[in-house]
Structure formats: structure tokens, C-alpha cells
Design a protein around this motif. Structure first.
Motif, short mmCIF file in Angstrom:
data_model
loop_
_atom_site.label_atom_id
_atom_site.label_comp_id
_atom_site.label_asym_id
_atom_site.label_seq_id
_atom_site.Cartn_x
_atom_site.Cartn_y
_atom_site.Cartn_z
N GLU A 19 4.15 10.18 7.78
CA GLU A 19 3.04 11.14 7.74
C GLU A 19 2.40 11.22 6.36
OE1 GLU A 19 6.15 12.47 10.70
OE2 GLU A 19 6.14 11.81 8.60
N ILE A 20 3.08 10.74 5.33
CA ILE A 20 2.50 10.75 3.99
C ILE A 20 1.36 9.74 3.94
CG2 ILE A 20 2.88 10.32 1.53
CD1 ILE A 20 5.80 11.09 1.92
N ALA A 21 0.14 10.24 3.75
CA ALA A 21 -1.02 9.34 3.66
C ALA A 21 -1.25 8.87 2.23
CB ALA A 21 -2.26 10.06 4.16
N ARG A 22 -0.87 9.72 1.27
CA ARG A 22 -1.06 9.37 -0.14
C ARG A 22 0.16 9.83 -0.92
NH1 ARG A 22 -7.03 11.44 -2.15
NH2 ARG A 22 -8.30 9.81 -1.19
N LEU A 23 0.66 8.96 -1.78
CA LEU A 23 1.76 9.31 -2.66
C LEU A 23 1.32 9.06 -4.10
CD1 LEU A 23 4.73 10.29 -2.69
CD2 LEU A 23 5.39 7.88 -2.86
N GLU B 287 9.69 2.74 -18.78
CA GLU B 287 10.77 2.89 -17.79
C GLU B 287 10.36 2.43 -16.39
OE1 GLU B 287 13.44 6.67 -19.20
OE2 GLU B 287 11.50 7.17 -18.34
N VAL B 288 9.15 1.94 -16.22
CA VAL B 288 8.69 1.56 -14.89
C VAL B 288 9.54 0.40 -14.36
CG1 VAL B 288 6.78 0.49 -13.63
CG2 VAL B 288 6.35 2.43 -15.15
N ASP B 289 9.96 0.51 -13.10
CA ASP B 289 10.85 -0.49 -12.50
C ASP B 289 10.09 -1.42 -11.56
OD1 ASP B 289 11.60 0.50 -9.42
OD2 ASP B 289 10.93 2.11 -10.74
N ARG B 290 10.76 -2.47 -11.11
CA ARG B 290 10.10 -3.50 -10.29
C ARG B 290 9.63 -2.94 -8.95
NH1 ARG B 290 13.26 -5.46 -6.26
NH2 ARG B 290 15.51 -4.98 -6.36
N HIS B 291 10.35 -1.96 -8.40
CA HIS B 291 9.93 -1.37 -7.13
C HIS B 291 8.59 -0.66 -7.27
CE1 HIS B 291 13.70 -2.24 -5.10
NE2 HIS B 291 14.37 -1.70 -6.10
N LEU B 292 8.39 -0.02 -8.41
CA LEU B 292 7.12 0.66 -8.65
C LEU B 292 5.98 -0.36 -8.77
CD1 LEU B 292 6.40 3.62 -8.86
CD2 LEU B 292 6.62 3.45 -11.34
N LEU B 293 6.27 -1.48 -9.40
CA LEU B 293 5.26 -2.54 -9.51
C LEU B 293 4.96 -3.13 -8.12
CD1 LEU B 293 6.56 -4.34 -12.74
CD2 LEU B 293 4.63 -2.75 -12.54
N ASP B 294 5.98 -3.26 -7.29
CA ASP B 294 5.76 -3.72 -5.91
C ASP B 294 4.79 -2.80 -5.17
OD1 ASP B 294 7.57 -5.77 -6.30
OD2 ASP B 294 9.22 -4.77 -5.25
N LEU B 295 4.98 -1.50 -5.35
CA LEU B 295 4.10 -0.53 -4.67
C LEU B 295 2.66 -0.67 -5.15
CD1 LEU B 295 6.42 2.61 -4.74
CD2 LEU B 295 5.72 1.32 -2.72
N PRO C 236 -0.90 0.37 0.04
CA PRO C 236 -2.16 1.12 -0.08
C PRO C 236 -1.96 2.64 -0.08
CG PRO C 236 -1.95 0.11 2.10
CD PRO C 236 -0.86 -0.45 1.26
N ARG C 237 -0.83 3.12 0.42
CA ARG C 237 -0.60 4.58 0.40
C ARG C 237 -0.13 5.06 -0.97
NH1 ARG C 237 3.32 6.49 4.77
NH2 ARG C 237 4.38 4.51 4.40
N PHE C 238 0.25 4.13 -1.83
CA PHE C 238 0.61 4.49 -3.21
C PHE C 238 -0.67 4.47 -4.03
CE2 PHE C 238 2.21 3.60 -7.50
CZ PHE C 238 3.17 4.59 -7.61
N MET C 239 -1.06 5.60 -4.57
CA MET C 239 -2.40 5.76 -5.13
C MET C 239 -2.60 5.01 -6.45
SD MET C 239 -4.25 7.48 -3.01
CE MET C 239 -3.47 6.34 -1.86
N PRO C 240 -3.81 4.45 -6.64
CA PRO C 240 -4.12 3.66 -7.84
C PRO C 240 -4.50 4.53 -9.03
CG PRO C 240 -6.01 3.65 -6.38
CD PRO C 240 -4.92 4.42 -5.66
N HIS C 241 -3.59 5.39 -9.43
CA HIS C 241 -3.79 6.24 -10.60
C HIS C 241 -2.44 6.56 -11.21
CE1 HIS C 241 -3.91 10.22 -12.60
NE2 HIS C 241 -4.98 9.72 -13.15
#
Length: 422
Positions: free
Chosen positions: A218-222, A231-239, A244-249
Motif C-alpha cells: 500500500e506504500i505508494a511513496r517511500l 553510510e549509504v549501503d548497496r541496498h539503498l543504491l539498488d532502490l 519507482p516507489r522510492f522517491m528521487p530526493h
């Protein structure tokens, strides 16, 4: 009999104010004003004290309970205020029993204090809320505290060491909020990218975000609150690359753009580290926008150091600068360093804000002619996926709408709306 909350500072405080309100109501607290303070700058503390005095004038018979980071780090300052009936620490403010144990009116400053050693807190218990008053997007606390000791920062002494909310509890909270109609959520913490280091298996913030999007469709935007790029990890880079539900900001805790000042701040990144991350993120998600925190007038900062920060902001093309004039916080190493004249600090902050204004207008200019999905909010405002502000006249809050951007007024985009988005 009503309970009001006054919230200062970060999104985590906004989330915690909902927990406080629920705890106070469960305790049967009567007419009261709960003031949730911020300690990030001396100005934040001054504003809290001013708000407390105003709250007493407007609510002469209510109990005024002060809590938050400033109450944790400057407990006696607030206990000594005649307007204040009780001071709760950052751990105690979330506990129902704290509100049952509040002292009566007219007690001494020492009796007002219910503040324990925040460094003794080793876990962050899941706090379940069903709504975030006044907001169409929901905040989810995933982490609290900080293990780092930047020389300018008092917050670890207000929040304690880093501790994470177990992943299953975050998913459960997200499901609760989704069931209440929240389709955009923001993961919040004091040092959110340190998430999971204290949990079994050491999951990361990126893995948590992936898990949420998988198990709560149900989460449309995260979104994420402020993060530390180192500290950014590879999973965050994958997102960033694929979801597309992971917001570009992303809002980055950068603080400066000169290597020597970054070292004196005891930051863990250098100028080139931050620029490399920003370039990598733009390669993965073209169109991503960045906000960033910067401190102007840090002790020992020369004209050359300051100009390096201005050039960094321009080179990184930061869409929104959050500028802090340096404010010495008692008890921090930076407060003992050679200080700049306050007039110089204010002038540099003004110049940096002017740079930020030019960068923001350039960012808005680029968006004219594009089509965006906008979440409408209160006050005829909204935000695009990259968090650019959009005027939404005549539209009720809480809608996803398709907008063709036609211009801007220097602060908000103007648009023609084509209808509801999916």
C-alpha cells in the motif's frame, strides 16, 4: 480538559509528539501543554523558552510539561522557569508512567525534573501511532541516538547512543499507518543510515526500505529523512536504480564543503566523498534532487574555507540548502575553539542562503514543462516526487494528482492538473 502539543525541530520529534500525546491521554493527564523541544542550535532553545512563556499566558491553568532534546541537555534551564510544571527526559517522555508521576503545581525546580541518564538507554522500543496530526505523509521512527561525536553537535547527549527499532516492528507500524490511509511514508531517525548495526544480523537502512516496500504494497511513496552519505549501503543504491516507489530526493547531512573544516567538525566524509556519492546517485536516478545541511561560520573558518563551501553547493547543484549560522553549544569541542565574530557568521549565512536561493530557482526552472505526480497537502500546497513544492489551489489534501508544470513564483511550482494519478 485538553492536551496540546508544541513540537520543535526534526521529523522524529513530530513522530514522538504523537507517542507523547497517546501516553499522556492513557495516563489520564488533564489540561496540559506538552512542549517537545529541539537543541540543535541556541536559537532553537531560545524559541522553545519563548513558546513556553506564550503557552503559559494563553493557558494559565494548564500544566506545562517540557521535554525533548533541549530539556535533556539543559534540564535545569527549563526547571528554573516559573512557567514550567515538569521537565521530562527524552526517554521518559514516551512512557505513560511519566505522566502519571507528574508533580503538582508549585513544586521546586528539582522536584520538577524527571530526567534520567540518556546514555543508559540501550534499546528503542517500538512506538505505535495511528496518525500524524496535520500531515498527509506519515513518519516512521526506525532509529534513535547517535554514536558519532561531531565537534559542533550536542544531539548525542540529548538522544543517547544509536539504537534501532526491530525491522518487524517497523513493518507493523507501516501497515497500521497504511490502513489509516497514509500512502507516503518517511523513515526517520537521528542517524538513520546507522540503522541495524545493533540488531541481530545487522540489517541496513536500505534493506529495511526494501522490506517495507515488499511487505507493505500500500506504500505508494517511500522517503528518507536526513541521511549521512558516507553510510549509504548497496541496498539503498539498488532502490535508487530500480524502485519507482522510492522517491528521487535525498537530504544529506553535509555541514561543509572544505576538507579542513570537515576534519575539524569530525565529519567522516571529505568533499570528494560527498561529490562522488551525489554523482553516483544521479547516474542511478536521473532527475534526483538533493537537499543539504550546511553550517556557516564554524570556528576557524576563513574566507577561503567559506568560499570552498559555496563552490561545493554550486558544483553539487543542491536544490535546497538548509543553512545554520554556527551556534556554540556548551559542552561541545567546537565551543572551545576560536570563535568568529557574530557579524561575520551572520554575513556568511546570508551569503550562503542567497546561493541556495539561486540554486533553488535554477532547480524550479528546469522543472517547467515537465509532468509530475504531486501529493496534495494542507494550505493548497503539495510536493512532487523529487520534493519540489507545488501550489495546489482548490485541491483537497491527501490526493495524488498529475500536474503539468507551467511555471513558478520563485518558491513553488505552478501547474495545470490533469486528474488523479494511480
Amino acid at each position: 480538559m485538553t492536551i496540546k502539543t508544541l513540537t520543535f525541530g526534526c521529523r522524529l520529534n513530530t513522530y514522538e509528539s504523537e507517542v507523547m500525546l497517546k501516553a499522556a491521554e492513557e495516563a489520564g493527564l488533564g489540561d496540559a501543554v506538552l512542549v517537545n523541544t529541539c537543541a540543535v542550535t541556541g536559537e532553537a532553545v531560545r524559541q522553545a523558552r519563548q513558546a513556553i512563556r506564550r503557552a503559559r499566558r494563553e493557558n494559565p491553568d494548564a500544566r506545562i510539561v517540557v521535554t525533548g532534546c533541549a530539556a535533556q541537555t539543559e534540564r535545569q534551564t527549563f526547571a528554573n522557569m516559573a512557567e514550567v510544571d515538569a521537565v521530562l527526559g527524552n526517554a521518559e517522555k514516551l512512557e505513560t508512567e511519566s505522566y502519571r508521576a507528574l508533580p503538582d503545581f508549585g513544586v521546586s525546580a528539582e522536584e520538577k525534573l524527571i530526567v534520567n541518564d540518556i546514555m543508559s538507554v540501550t534499546e528503542t522500543a517500538p512506538q505505535m501511532v495511528e496518525s500524524i496530526d496535520g500531515h498527509v505523509r506519515a513518519f516512521l521512527q526506525v532509529q534513535n541516538g547517535c554514536d558519532h561525536r561531531c565537534t559542533f553537535c550536542i544531539i548525542p547527549y540529548g538522544r543517547g547512543n544509536s539504537r534501532s527499532v526491530p525491522m518487524g516492528a517497523v513493518v507493523e507500524q507501516a501497515r497500521t499507518l497504511a490502513a489509516r490511509g497514509y500512502r507516503e511514508m518517511v523513515l526517520t531517525g537521528v542517524d538513520a543510515t546507522s540503522y541495524g548495526a545493533d540488531l541481530p544480523g545487522e540489517p541496513t537502512l536500505g534493506l529495511l526500505a526494501k522490506t517495507l516496500l515488499k511487505h507493505v504494497p500500500e506504500i505508494a511513496r517511500l522517503r528518507l529523512s536526513s541521511i549521512d552519505s558516507i553510510e549509504v549501503d548497496r541496498h539503498l543504491l539498488d532502490l535508487l536504480a530500480d524502485e519507482p516507489r522510492f522517491m528521487p530526493h535525498l537530504h544529506l547531512s553535509l555541514q561543509h564543503g572544505d576538507n579542513l573544516i570537515l576534519k575539524r567538525m569530525k565529519r567522516r566524509h571529505l568533499r570528494d566523498d560527498a561529490l562522488a556519492f551525489i554523482r553516483q546517485a544521479r547516474d542511478l536516478r536521473p532527475g534526483i534532487a538533493f537537499g543539504a545541511d550546511f553550517i556557516a561560520g564554524f570556528p576557524t573558518e576563513t574566507d577561503a574555507h567559506f568560499e570552498n563551501m559555496v563552490r561545493f553547493a554550486e558544483e553539487a547543484d543542491i536544490a535546497r540548502l538548509h543553512v545554520f549560522p554556527y551556534s556554540p553549544r556548551p559542552g561541545t569541542p567546537a565551543a572551545r575553539m576560536p570563535q568568529l565574530d557574530r557579524a561575520v557568521v551572520k554575513a556568511r549565512a546570508k551569503r550562503l542562503r542567497e546561493t541556495g536561493e539561486a540554486l533553488r530557482i535554477r532547480h524550479l526552472d528546469r522543472m517547467v514543462g515537465t509532468t509530475q505526480t504531486v501529493l496534495t497537502e494542507r494550505g493548497e500546497n503539495g510536493h512532487a516526487e523529487n520534493f519540489a513544492p507545488v501550489a495546489t489551489p482548490g485541491l483537497e489534501p491527501g490526493l495524488f494528482v498529475t500536474a503539468r508544470i507551467t511555471g513558478h513564483d520563485g518558491s513553488r511550482l505552478e501547474a495545470e492538473f490533469a486528474g488523479h494519478a494511480v
